[in-house]
Scaffold this motif. Structure first.
Motif, mmCIF file in Angstrom:
data_model
loop_
_atom_site.group_PDB
_atom_site.id
_atom_site.type_symbol
_atom_site.label_atom_id
_atom_site.label_comp_id
_atom_site.label_asym_id
_atom_site.label_seq_id
_atom_site.Cartn_x
_atom_site.Cartn_y
_atom_site.Cartn_z
ATOM 1 N N UNK A 164 -3.687 14.874 19.657
ATOM 2 C CA UNK A 164 -4.013 16.184 19.096
ATOM 3 C C UNK A 164 -2.974 16.609 18.065
ATOM 4 N N UNK A 165 -1.686 16.445 18.401
ATOM 5 C CA UNK A 165 -0.625 16.820 17.469
ATOM 6 C C UNK A 165 -0.635 15.933 16.228
ATOM 7 N N UNK A 166 -0.891 14.652 16.409
ATOM 8 C CA UNK A 166 -0.937 13.739 15.270
ATOM 9 C C UNK A 166 -2.039 14.147 14.295
ATOM 10 N N UNK A 167 -3.232 14.385 14.804
ATOM 11 C CA UNK A 167 -4.341 14.750 13.932
ATOM 12 C C UNK A 167 -4.106 16.089 13.251
ATOM 13 N N UNK A 168 -3.544 17.031 13.993
ATOM 14 C CA UNK A 168 -3.260 18.338 13.403
ATOM 15 C C UNK A 168 -2.215 18.220 12.294
ATOM 16 N N UNK B 205 13.077 -2.110 9.995
ATOM 17 C CA UNK B 205 12.542 -2.428 8.673
ATOM 18 C C UNK B 205 12.439 -1.184 7.789
ATOM 19 N N UNK B 206 13.036 -0.074 8.231
ATOM 20 C CA UNK B 206 12.990 1.200 7.504
ATOM 21 C C UNK B 206 11.570 1.765 7.424
ATOM 22 N N UNK B 207 10.807 1.521 8.467
ATOM 23 C CA UNK B 207 9.471 2.095 8.620
ATOM 24 C C UNK B 207 9.520 3.055 9.797
ATOM 25 N N UNK B 208 9.101 4.294 9.586
ATOM 26 C CA UNK B 208 9.187 5.309 10.632
ATOM 27 C C UNK B 208 8.063 5.111 11.658
ATOM 28 N N UNK B 209 8.404 4.889 12.937
ATOM 29 C CA UNK B 209 7.370 4.670 13.959
ATOM 30 C C UNK B 209 6.933 5.991 14.617
ATOM 31 N N UNK B 210 5.631 6.109 14.823
ATOM 32 C CA UNK B 210 5.053 7.260 15.509
ATOM 33 C C UNK B 210 4.128 6.763 16.621
ATOM 34 N N UNK B 211 4.661 6.471 17.807
ATOM 35 C CA UNK B 211 3.788 6.098 18.920
ATOM 36 C C UNK B 211 2.962 7.304 19.359
ATOM 37 N N UNK B 212 1.703 7.077 19.613
ATOM 38 C CA UNK B 212 0.843 8.170 20.069
ATOM 39 C C UNK B 212 0.815 8.119 21.595
ATOM 40 N N UNK B 213 1.420 9.126 22.206
ATOM 41 C CA UNK B 213 1.710 9.102 23.642
ATOM 42 C C UNK B 213 0.453 8.850 24.471
ATOM 43 N N UNK C 238 0.818 -1.217 0.000
ATOM 44 C CA UNK C 238 0.000 0.000 0.000
ATOM 45 C C UNK C 238 0.852 1.268 0.000
ATOM 46 N N UNK C 239 2.127 1.108 -0.210
ATOM 47 C CA UNK C 239 3.021 2.250 -0.293
ATOM 48 C C UNK C 239 3.199 2.993 1.015
ATOM 49 N N UNK C 240 3.165 2.268 2.133
ATOM 50 C CA UNK C 240 3.233 2.886 3.455
ATOM 51 C C UNK C 240 4.567 2.587 4.134
ATOM 52 N N UNK C 241 5.231 3.634 4.585
ATOM 53 C CA UNK C 241 6.499 3.447 5.296
ATOM 54 C C UNK C 241 6.535 4.231 6.603
ATOM 55 N N UNK C 242 5.359 4.541 7.129
ATOM 56 C CA UNK C 242 5.221 5.156 8.446
ATOM 57 C C UNK C 242 4.131 4.395 9.207
ATOM 58 N N UNK C 243 4.357 4.172 10.506
ATOM 59 C CA UNK C 243 3.383 3.424 11.304
ATOM 60 C C UNK C 243 3.034 4.199 12.567
ATOM 61 N N UNK C 244 1.768 4.551 12.687
ATOM 62 C CA UNK C 244 1.230 5.205 13.880
ATOM 63 C C UNK C 244 0.776 4.099 14.825
ATOM 64 N N UNK C 245 1.302 4.110 16.046
ATOM 65 C CA UNK C 245 1.085 2.986 16.968
ATOM 66 C C UNK C 245 0.270 3.434 18.167
ATOM 67 N N UNK C 246 -0.862 2.773 18.391
ATOM 68 C CA UNK C 246 -1.728 3.033 19.539
ATOM 69 C C UNK C 246 -2.072 1.701 20.202
#
Length: 219
Positions: free
Chosen positions: A203-207, A166-174, A140-148
């Motif tokens: 809030x920052x993620x959605x913005x 795996x060269x995927x950028x992780x974004x944990x949502x605090x 799906x052409x995705x190389x970023x992962x938002x983790x909740x």
């Protein structure tokens, strides 16, 4: 060996250390992972208090946005009555795990997957282990992962570390993760910030993704 009873605590909204990476989440590159939000893993929390109550609300906001933005949505879910050799070393630390009953296996109803979402069978701490998460993201052409989800210092942390490798950028949502204690939660966010990812608040993620505030609705 079982999951401990979890005392109430306020969800953190920052990391204890400065984030090393300068990555920015993009809706065309990101996928959302809702990690282990099953009844078995959430029953140790007080359902009417923090961290579980606001955790659920924040994950629901992320799900609403991701689906409206046509971002891939993934869930992890373990199965009950695991064959002991399949469960492996986890059994030594956590016992036999969940039973094959709705009271254990079901994802919480107000976060339940909808058609188009992907539910991955969870085998180990990391969501990538013995699953096709990486392949589905690449397709799906995705190389970023938002983790909740739960727990911040165990499966969510392991998933972030493996994504990075795996060269995927992780974004944990605090404030869309929860843990056994505030200290463990903050430690996990600090480890990710200093080594492999970019923790952000809901809030920052959605913005940043072009989302909406608490009192607004997705278009």
């Amino acid at each position: 060996m079982s999951i401990p009873t979890i005392s109430d605590y306020d969800l953190p909204v920052s990391t204890p250390v400065k984030t090393r990476a300068n990555w920015v989440p993009e809706r065309a590159r990101a996928a959302l992972l809702v990690h282990d939000m099953q009844r078995y893993f959430t029953r140790s929390f007080n359902a009417d208090a923090s961290p579980l109550k606001p955790l659920i609300a924040n994950i629901a906001r992320l799900l609403t946005f991701a689906r409206a933005a046509e971002m891939p949505v993934f869930f992890t879910a373990q199965v009950g009555n695991q064959f002991r050799p399949d469960r492996g070393l986890q059994a030594d630390l956590w016992g036999p795990g969940m039973s094959a009953t709705p009271e254990h296996q079901d994802i919480l109803p107000n976060l339940a997957p909808v058609p188009g979402d992907h539910v991955l069978v969870k085998h180990r701490y990391s969501a990538f282990q013995r699953s096709n998460l990486e392949r589905l993201m690449r397709a799906r052409g995705r190389d970023q992962l938002i983790i909740a989800g739960v727990y911040a210092h165990i499966g969510c942390l392991a998933t972030a570390f493996e994504a990075f490798q795996l060269e995927i950028e992780p974004f944990p949502v605090i404030d869309a993760q929860a843990d056994f204690t505030l200290a463990e939660h903050e430690t996990a966010m600090g480890m990710i910030a200093s080594t492999c990812g970019v923790p952000m608040t809901t809030e920052a993620m959605l913005a940043t993704l072009g989302g909406v505030g608490k009192d607004q609705k997705c278009a």
